[in-house]
Scaffold this active site. Structure first.
Site, mmCIF file in Angstrom:
data_model
loop_
_atom_site.group_PDB
_atom_site.id
_atom_site.type_symbol
_atom_site.label_atom_id
_atom_site.label_comp_id
_atom_site.label_asym_id
_atom_site.label_seq_id
_atom_site.Cartn_x
_atom_site.Cartn_y
_atom_site.Cartn_z
ATOM 1 C CE LYS A 36 -0.197 -0.108 5.000
ATOM 2 N NZ LYS A 36 -0.890 -0.609 6.194
ATOM 3 C CE1 TYR A 275 10.928 33.622 -1.975
ATOM 4 C CE2 TYR A 275 11.072 31.272 -1.512
ATOM 5 C CZ TYR A 275 10.713 32.308 -2.346
ATOM 6 O OH TYR A 275 10.140 32.038 -3.555
#
Ligand code: PLP
Length: 383
Positions: A36, A275
């Protein structure tokens, strides 16, 4: 290189892990490979054929779409078991394809029985019991009705399995709960047998239960995380290794996540990097720009925290991890060039960045970090 990063999956590491797991459970217990979450981020299409080549003949998925992807990628037939989501509309497909599935409510069981009757083909179901996890599984009242249905539709429904799932077998804290779940499972199984319902397989164990509670192995174990080379928790690992003469980890990780240096930049002492003001250069520095960011699953919480490997040495992430790029400090690594390999996870030379330490830095679990690796990063099989 078309993509800004790629993932390598090691075939020999998988063979090693499967051999270890098979030796651990012995010849009488079947190993179901849990794939999964896109094979825990490794890629169903790349992982499943490798697992099959290493001797796996039973796979567990969460949902019908994963079962389809699995069947499309396997070169040889194998048993496929859906443990979670399948819509009633897909039951016909599943029964036709011999895909097995969990049933945990009457609606699905009845629908499966009727569909099988219509198709003239048996549905292979795994009756999931509620034993204390309180997620999915038949409780006492509904179970009695399920038993009636199973007996009534015996010609159309095969009771392939009876199963349950433990609520946290990787942590000692849950010991009492796991033990009580196991006891309850055995009790209900006994009742089912008295009522004439005998499953082909009984299965309850995930990786942690398989290691820490050998009595939970029964006829089959559903193993996810360990086949990929990771332990379910540090506790499970210490418990295992504590009983061994040889203290080396028997598992090997399959995954290596790599990129390349996109650009180099020299900055002067006092400059802010990227930033905002989260990183100010304490000295003149050489930075490498790596074309990977949080859009690729490299968590923003690794800003000013993460490390990568370049030329076999560790390089620290400086500043904020951006959507598509991040910067790392290569000042002390000699002779760094544009296009040099960058390892984000895995090995380079003698160094390695383990998902565990990466996860600790970003406060994510191994499981979460792996499954969040985006599906659009290309995966390649290597030896
Ligand atoms: C995910 C899952 C497993 C496998 O768990 P691991 O800890 O990865 O071994 C087993 N059973 C069920 C029902 C699961 O959902």
């Amino acid at each position: 290189m078309l993509h800004s990063s790629y993932i390598e999956i090691s075939k020999s590491a998988l063979e090693n892990n499967i051999n270890f797991l098979k030796k651990e459970i012995g010849p009488d217990v079947q190993l179901s490979s849990v794939i999964k979450g896109n094979a825990y981020g490794h890629g169903i299409e790349q992982f499943a054929p490798l697992a099959q080549a290493s001797g796996i003949d039973h796979f567990s998925v969460f949902s019908a779409d994963e079962a389809k992807r699995l069947l499309d990628s396997l070169p040889h037939p194998a048993s496929v078991m859906i443990m979670g989501y399948i819509d009633n509309d897909e039951l016909e497909w599943a029964i036709q394809q011999d895909v097995e599935f969990f049933v945990f409510d009457l609606d699905r069981l009845l629908e499966a029985a009727k569909t099988a009757q219509k198709l003239g083909k048996k549905a292979k179901v795994h009756l999931e019991l509620e034993t204390g996890m309180n997620r999915t599984g038949f409780e006492k009242g509904a179970l009695e009705q399920a038993e009636v249905t199973l007996l009534q539709y015996q010609e159309h429904v095969l009771l392939q399995g009876v199963c349950t799932h433990y609520a946290g077998a990787e942590s000692l804290q849950n010991h009492e709960r796991v033990i009580s779940q196991h006891q309850k499972f055995n009790k209900v199984l006994e009742q089912l047998r008295e009522n004439g319902l005998d499953p082909v397989q009984r299965h309850t164990a995930c990786s942690a239960a398989m290691i820490s509670y050998p009595e939970t192995r029964m006829d089959m174990v559903r193993i996810g995380i360990m086949q990929y080379g990771f332990w379910p928790s540090p506790e499970t690992y210490s418990q295992y290794i504590g009983n061994q003469q040889d203290k080396t980890d028997p598992l090997r990780r399959l995954i290596n996540w790599k990129s390349r240096i996109m650009s180099l930049k020299a900055v002067t002492q006092g400059d802010f990097i990227g930033y905002g003001t989260s990183f100010q250069a304490p000295r003149d520095m050489l930075l490498a720009v790596v074309p990977v960011g949080y859009a690729w699953g490299y968590s923003r919480s690794l800003s000013n925290q993460g490390q990568v490997l370049i030329k076999g040495q560790r390089a620290a992430v400086v500043g904020i991890v951006n959507m598509n790029v991040m910067m790392v400090d290569v000042t002390s690594i000699p002779d760094v060039q544009k296009n040099d390999e960058v390892v984000l996870l895995g090995k380079q030379g003698n160094q390695s960045i383990s998902v565990a330490s990466f996860g600790e830095l970003s406060t994510q679990l191994n499981y979460e970090l792996l499954t969040r690796l985006p599906t659009n990063i290309p995966r390649y099989v290597v030896d």
